[in-house]
Design a protein around this motif. Structure first.
Motif, mmCIF file in Angstrom:
data_model
loop_
_atom_site.group_PDB
_atom_site.id
_atom_site.type_symbol
_atom_site.label_atom_id
_atom_site.label_comp_id
_atom_site.label_asym_id
_atom_site.label_seq_id
_atom_site.Cartn_x
_atom_site.Cartn_y
_atom_site.Cartn_z
ATOM 1 N N GLU A 126 0.846 -1.196 0.000
ATOM 2 C CA GLU A 126 0.000 0.000 0.000
ATOM 3 C C GLU A 126 0.877 1.240 0.000
ATOM 4 O O GLU A 126 2.071 1.188 0.265
ATOM 5 C CB GLU A 126 -0.947 0.008 1.200
ATOM 6 N N TYR A 127 0.271 2.353 -0.296
ATOM 7 C CA TYR A 127 0.965 3.633 -0.322
ATOM 8 C C TYR A 127 1.096 4.107 1.132
ATOM 9 O O TYR A 127 0.194 4.741 1.677
ATOM 10 C CB TYR A 127 0.154 4.614 -1.175
ATOM 11 N N SER A 128 2.217 3.754 1.767
ATOM 12 C CA SER A 128 2.418 4.030 3.178
ATOM 13 C C SER A 128 3.863 4.427 3.409
ATOM 14 O O SER A 128 4.773 3.885 2.780
ATOM 15 C CB SER A 128 2.078 2.780 4.004
ATOM 16 N N VAL A 129 4.076 5.383 4.305
ATOM 17 C CA VAL A 129 5.429 5.858 4.585
ATOM 18 C C VAL A 129 5.738 5.753 6.071
ATOM 19 O O VAL A 129 4.840 5.746 6.907
ATOM 20 C CB VAL A 129 5.634 7.328 4.118
ATOM 21 N N LEU A 130 7.028 5.679 6.365
ATOM 22 C CA LEU A 130 7.509 5.837 7.727
ATOM 23 C C LEU A 130 7.870 7.313 7.852
ATOM 24 O O LEU A 130 8.705 7.819 7.108
ATOM 25 C CB LEU A 130 8.737 4.967 7.986
ATOM 26 N N LEU A 131 7.214 8.004 8.770
ATOM 27 C CA LEU A 131 7.346 9.453 8.908
ATOM 28 C C LEU A 131 8.186 9.792 10.131
ATOM 29 O O LEU A 131 7.895 9.337 11.236
ATOM 30 C CB LEU A 131 5.949 10.078 9.053
ATOM 31 N N ALA A 132 9.225 10.583 9.926
ATOM 32 C CA ALA A 132 10.032 11.151 11.018
ATOM 33 C C ALA A 132 10.000 12.660 10.809
ATOM 34 O O ALA A 132 10.585 13.176 9.862
ATOM 35 C CB ALA A 132 11.460 10.625 10.981
ATOM 36 N N MET A 133 9.284 13.371 11.684
ATOM 37 C CA MET A 133 9.011 14.794 11.451
ATOM 38 C C MET A 133 9.152 15.592 12.740
ATOM 39 O O MET A 133 8.643 15.192 13.784
ATOM 40 C CB MET A 133 7.587 14.936 10.906
ATOM 41 N N THR A 134 9.838 16.718 12.638
ATOM 42 C CA THR A 134 9.909 17.658 13.751
ATOM 43 C C THR A 134 9.124 18.905 13.368
ATOM 44 O O THR A 134 9.375 19.518 12.332
ATOM 45 C CB THR A 134 11.364 18.018 14.093
ATOM 46 N N ILE A 135 8.156 19.249 14.210
ATOM 47 C CA ILE A 135 7.355 20.456 14.040
ATOM 48 C C ILE A 135 8.069 21.564 14.800
ATOM 49 O O ILE A 135 8.236 21.473 16.017
ATOM 50 C CB ILE A 135 5.938 20.246 14.609
ATOM 51 N N VAL A 136 8.515 22.581 14.078
ATOM 52 C CA VAL A 136 9.252 23.695 14.686
ATOM 53 C C VAL A 136 8.361 24.928 14.647
ATOM 54 O O VAL A 136 7.968 25.386 13.573
ATOM 55 C CB VAL A 136 10.566 23.975 13.927
ATOM 56 N N PHE A 137 8.031 25.454 15.816
ATOM 57 C CA PHE A 137 7.177 26.635 15.893
ATOM 58 C C PHE A 137 8.031 27.886 15.668
ATOM 59 O O PHE A 137 9.072 28.050 16.291
ATOM 60 C CB PHE A 137 6.457 26.689 17.242
ATOM 61 N N THR A 138 7.575 28.741 14.762
ATOM 62 C CA THR A 138 8.334 29.944 14.419
ATOM 63 C C THR A 138 7.585 31.227 14.748
ATOM 64 O O THR A 138 8.022 32.310 14.355
ATOM 65 C CB THR A 138 8.706 29.936 12.918
ATOM 66 N N SER A 139 6.466 31.097 15.452
ATOM 67 C CA SER A 139 5.707 32.282 15.854
ATOM 68 C C SER A 139 4.941 31.963 17.130
ATOM 69 O O SER A 139 4.850 30.808 17.552
ATOM 70 C CB SER A 139 4.737 32.719 14.750
ATOM 71 N N GLY A 140 4.398 32.984 17.749
ATOM 72 C CA GLY A 140 3.562 32.794 18.928
ATOM 73 C C GLY A 140 4.363 32.506 20.181
ATOM 74 O O GLY A 140 5.586 32.636 20.217
ATOM 75 N N THR A 141 3.660 32.066 21.215
ATOM 76 C CA THR A 141 4.299 31.857 22.518
ATOM 77 C C THR A 141 5.268 30.685 22.524
ATOM 78 O O THR A 141 6.128 30.611 23.388
ATOM 79 C CB THR A 141 3.232 31.623 23.619
ATOM 80 N N ASN A 142 5.139 29.758 21.582
ATOM 81 C CA ASN A 142 6.027 28.594 21.528
ATOM 82 C C ASN A 142 7.148 28.747 20.507
ATOM 83 O O ASN A 142 7.800 27.762 20.149
ATOM 84 C CB ASN A 142 5.221 27.335 21.223
ATOM 85 N N ASN A 143 7.390 29.969 20.046
ATOM 86 C CA ASN A 143 8.425 30.241 19.049
ATOM 87 C C ASN A 143 9.753 29.628 19.484
ATOM 88 O O ASN A 143 10.220 29.854 20.586
ATOM 89 C CB ASN A 143 8.573 31.757 18.864
ATOM 90 N N GLY A 144 10.347 28.805 18.603
ATOM 91 C CA GLY A 144 11.631 28.177 18.887
ATOM 92 C C GLY A 144 11.518 26.790 19.505
ATOM 93 O O GLY A 144 12.504 26.065 19.567
ATOM 94 N N SER A 145 10.346 26.412 19.957
ATOM 95 C CA SER A 145 10.148 25.084 20.541
ATOM 96 C C SER A 145 9.763 24.103 19.437
ATOM 97 O O SER A 145 9.369 24.503 18.341
ATOM 98 C CB SER A 145 9.047 25.136 21.603
ATOM 99 N N SER A 146 9.874 22.814 19.735
ATOM 100 C CA SER A 146 9.543 21.816 18.723
ATOM 101 C C SER A 146 8.925 20.575 19.351
ATOM 102 O O SER A 146 9.052 20.333 20.548
ATOM 103 C CB SER A 146 10.789 21.422 17.935
ATOM 104 N N VAL A 147 8.251 19.800 18.504
ATOM 105 C CA VAL A 147 7.648 18.515 18.859
ATOM 106 C C VAL A 147 8.020 17.540 17.749
ATOM 107 O O VAL A 147 7.970 17.890 16.568
ATOM 108 C CB VAL A 147 6.107 18.629 18.975
ATOM 109 N N THR A 148 8.387 16.306 18.120
ATOM 110 C CA THR A 148 8.801 15.322 17.131
ATOM 111 C C THR A 148 7.822 14.159 17.071
ATOM 112 O O THR A 148 7.399 13.629 18.096
ATOM 113 C CB THR A 148 10.221 14.808 17.439
ATOM 114 N N ILE A 149 7.490 13.791 15.827
ATOM 115 C CA ILE A 149 6.571 12.687 15.527
ATOM 116 C C ILE A 149 7.366 11.602 14.810
ATOM 117 O O ILE A 149 8.205 11.897 13.963
ATOM 118 C CB ILE A 149 5.432 13.184 14.603
ATOM 119 N N LEU A 150 7.080 10.356 15.158
ATOM 120 C CA LEU A 150 7.705 9.228 14.470
ATOM 121 C C LEU A 150 6.671 8.121 14.362
ATOM 122 O O LEU A 150 6.133 7.678 15.377
ATOM 123 C CB LEU A 150 8.920 8.724 15.254
ATOM 124 N N GLY A 151 6.377 7.682 13.137
ATOM 125 C CA GLY A 151 5.408 6.599 13.010
ATOM 126 C C GLY A 151 5.033 6.272 11.577
ATOM 127 O O GLY A 151 5.465 6.924 10.631
#
Length: 192
Positions: free
Chosen positions: A117-142
């Motif tokens: 099937e059309y499926s991927v292994l995703l490794a992604m870091t969400i980097v916030f560049t605005s707002g109160t969380n500017n500079g912080s990040s969250v990482t997803i793997l799955g």
């Protein structure tokens, strides 16, 4: 005897050289981290939710995702692109339009990991560049079976405001075609 003394001298020198390289700023950073960890005994986890749109453009002048390892064609051609690896730097926006308020970027890679099937292994870091969380990040793997209407991924960590993050994210395709995808994300994060 001289060889033993010389050997002892070199051991002592090489053991203490790393200590000489520590600056006062790294010592202060270590103290700050120690204080942060000590506060964890008295802290309760915070719950934060995010909603945004992920813009993945795989062709054209504004391409944000590039194949860095092509699908090996020597084995057999794969309709699922099995074996291909893409790296991406995708904008995250408040609304589905690319011109809406920019919240950050999603940086990472996905590898086509299924032969059926059309499926991927995703490794992604969400980097916030605005707002109160500017500079912080969250990482997803799955695993991301991209054609399913709704997918769920684990949060495996974070930085800044999201140290020791855990939680989950859900994704749904808003628009998807051969040249681009806009994916709606809902993220729920527990952090300290």
């Amino acid at each position: 005897m001289e060889k033993a003394v010389l050997k002892l001298f070199f051991v002592a020198v090489f053991m203490f050289i790393p200590l000489l390289g520590h600056s006062s700023s790294s010592t202060e950073e270590n103290r700050e981290l120690d204080r942060w960890f000590q506060k964890l005994d008295y802290s309760k986890p915070k719950l934060t939710r995010f909603h945004f749109y992920f813009h993945d453009t795989v062709s054209g002048p504004d391409q944000t995702s590039l194949p860095v390892v092509p699908s090996p064609k020597s084995i057999k051609p794969s309709l699922t692109l099995f074996g291909q690896v893409n790296i991406f730097d995708n904008p995250l926006t408040k609304e589905p339009e690319i011109t809406s308020e920019r919240l950050g970027v999603a940086q990472g890679l996905y590898s086509f990991a299924s032969q059926e099937e059309y499926s991927v292994l995703l490794a992604m870091t969400i980097v916030f560049t605005s707002g109160t969380n500017n500079g912080s990040s969250v990482t997803i793997l799955g695993r991301n079976p991209v054609l399913q209407p709704r997918r769920e991924f684990p949060i495996v960590g974070g930085t800044g405001d999201f140290r020791l993050a855990r939680g989950f994210a859900t994704a749904s395709n808003y628009v998807a075609n051969a040249s681009m995808a806009i994916v709606e994300y809902n993220v729920t994060v527990l952090h300290y």
